[in-house]
Scaffold this active site. Structure first.
Site, PDB file in Angstrom:
ATOM      1  N   TYR A  57       0.585  -0.988  -0.395  1.00 27.18           N
ATOM      2  CA  TYR A  57      -0.004  -0.384   0.086  1.00 27.18           C
ATOM      3  C   TYR A  57       0.944   1.242  -0.006  1.00 27.18           C
ATOM      4  CZ  TYR A  57      -3.769  -3.172   1.751  1.00 27.18           C
ATOM      5  OH  TYR A  57      -5.204  -4.046   1.414  1.00 27.18           O
ATOM      6  N   HIS A 133      -1.623 -11.985   0.565  1.00 25.36           N
ATOM      7  CA  HIS A 133      -1.819 -11.103  -0.368  1.00 25.36           C
ATOM      8  C   HIS A 133      -3.308 -11.285  -0.939  1.00 25.36           C
ATOM      9  CE1 HIS A 133      -2.119  -6.582   0.025  1.00 25.36           C
ATOM     10  NE2 HIS A 133      -3.504  -6.680  -0.382  1.00 25.36           N
ATOM     11  N   PRO A 212     -15.846  -3.483   3.014  1.00 25.44           N
ATOM     12  CA  PRO A 212     -17.602  -3.490   3.736  1.00 25.44           C
ATOM     13  C   PRO A 212     -18.725  -3.156   2.623  1.00 25.44           C
ATOM     14  CG  PRO A 212     -16.550  -3.668   5.091  1.00 25.44           C
ATOM     15  CD  PRO A 212     -15.257  -3.868   4.323  1.00 25.44           C
ATOM     16  N   LEU A 213     -18.169  -1.545   2.613  1.00 23.02           N
ATOM     17  CA  LEU A 213     -19.037  -0.994   2.369  1.00 23.02           C
ATOM     18  C   LEU A 213     -19.213  -0.624   1.088  1.00 23.02           C
ATOM     19  CD1 LEU A 213     -18.217   1.939   5.108  1.00 23.02           C
ATOM     20  CD2 LEU A 213     -20.093   0.499   4.860  1.00 23.02           C
TER      21      LEU A 213
END
Length: 334
Positions: A57, A133, A212-213
């Protein structure tokens, strides 16, 4: 903040974790580090104990930016928190516009190099939860699991997991070195991994839900006029953020608003509560750069949905028209 145990591992984490990726990667240019350090400290004060990052990231010029941010910002409370990070991918053409193809590499020597780098950047002597990952088709599950077993024996990691796991790979890996958690995409718009629930129950493995959104769309804070820079924001390429996507998702958003009004909550809170109430070993890790969203998400833990309510919601979702949702970057072999 309530707490949960990931499967049978004994690893205790806050019922809601904080996904830190968006502070450095894929959601626009990296945020101001001082402000993000303050936000991470605020999260600790609010009871968050579970923080998720990865060695990949970052940006083209600073590919490990997020681990460094998390390590520096949370060093003051290291003994009170759980840090999860990941190994095993790099990005192809990471300076190009749009989402970047992922190149998996889980060779044991690469893993060992990765864990040392992560330990250094995270300013810690152990990683609480270390994920593969992405599955590497060129390395057997047993080989990866044996490497994890060695790292656990050496004290460099305490638990391990697999991101975007499937049943066959998970069973093979778990037989060699018990897996604490999988981290897979899961939301009201991305439910294909629910087929793994019986396997996770059987094996005693936790489910850490990323996105999750649905990459933010289920917050109901975006509209057809929302725009994103394709150079550094993956949302510019996501089907749920297109004009057609917003049109197709009108019914879904109205459905969420109605439940939220009934429960005196927000659509984001209902989206999170829906999965929190399904299984005691599900832990969502929504990301944010804003204190108000951090507080809003935390409020989902207190919302209760009964078994009957969950079944009704699922039935309606099953029959509802909605857009496609971003399913992850393309995977290419090295």
């Amino acid at each position: 903040m309530q707490h949960r145990i990931l499967g049978l591992s004994g690893l205790r984490v806050s019922a809601l974790g904080l996904g830190c990726m968006g502070m450095s990667h894929a959601y626009g240019p990296p945020a101001d580090k001082r402000k993000m350090a303050e936000l991470l400290a605020d999260a600790v004060d609010m009871g968050y104990t579970f923080f998720d990052t990865a060695e990949a990231y970052g940006t083209d010029t600073n590919p490990h930016d997020n681990e460094s941010l998390v390590g520096e910002s949370l060093q003051f409370c290291r003994e009170r928190i759980v840090i999860a990070t990941k190994f095993g991918i790099s990005f192809d053409n990471s300076d190009s516009i749009g989402t970047h193809p992922v190149i998996p590499d889980s060779r044991p020597d690469v893993i060992r190099k990765s864990v040392e780098g992560s330990l250094r950047r995270l300013k810690t002597d152990r990683i609480d939860l270390y994920y593969q990952h992405r599955i590497d088709p060129k390395v057997d599950a047993e080989t990866v699991a044996e490497t994890m077993s060695q790292l656990i024996k050496e004290g460099k990691i305490l638990h391990w997991g697999i991101s975007e796991a499937n049943e066959e790979y998970l069973r093979r890996a778990h037989a060699v070195c018990p897996v604490t958690a999988i981290q897979n995409r899961y939301s009201m718009m991305a439910r294909w991994h629910e087929a793994l629930f019986p396997v996770l129950d059987e094996l005693g493995i936790g489910f850490v839900a990323f996105s999750p959104l649905a990459n933010g769309i289920l917050t109901d804070n975006y509209g057809i006029d929302s725009s994103f820079n394709p150079k550094n924001d993956y949302r510019a390429c996501m089907p749920q953020y297109t004009k057609e996507g917003f049109e197709k998702n009108k019914g879904l958003m109205e459905f969420l608003r109605n439940i939220a009004e009934e429960k005196h909550a927000t659509p984001a809170q209902i989206s999170l509560a829906w999965m929190l109430c399904k299984k005691p070993w599900i832990v969502p890790i929504p990301g944010t750069r804003c204190l108000c969203r951090l507080k809003e998400n935390a409020g989902a833990v207190d919302i209760k949905l009964s078994t009957d309510e969950l079944a009704e919601i699922d039935e309606i979702l099953d029959g509802m028209t909605m857009s496609e949702v971003f399913g992850g970057s393309k995977i290419i072999t090295r």
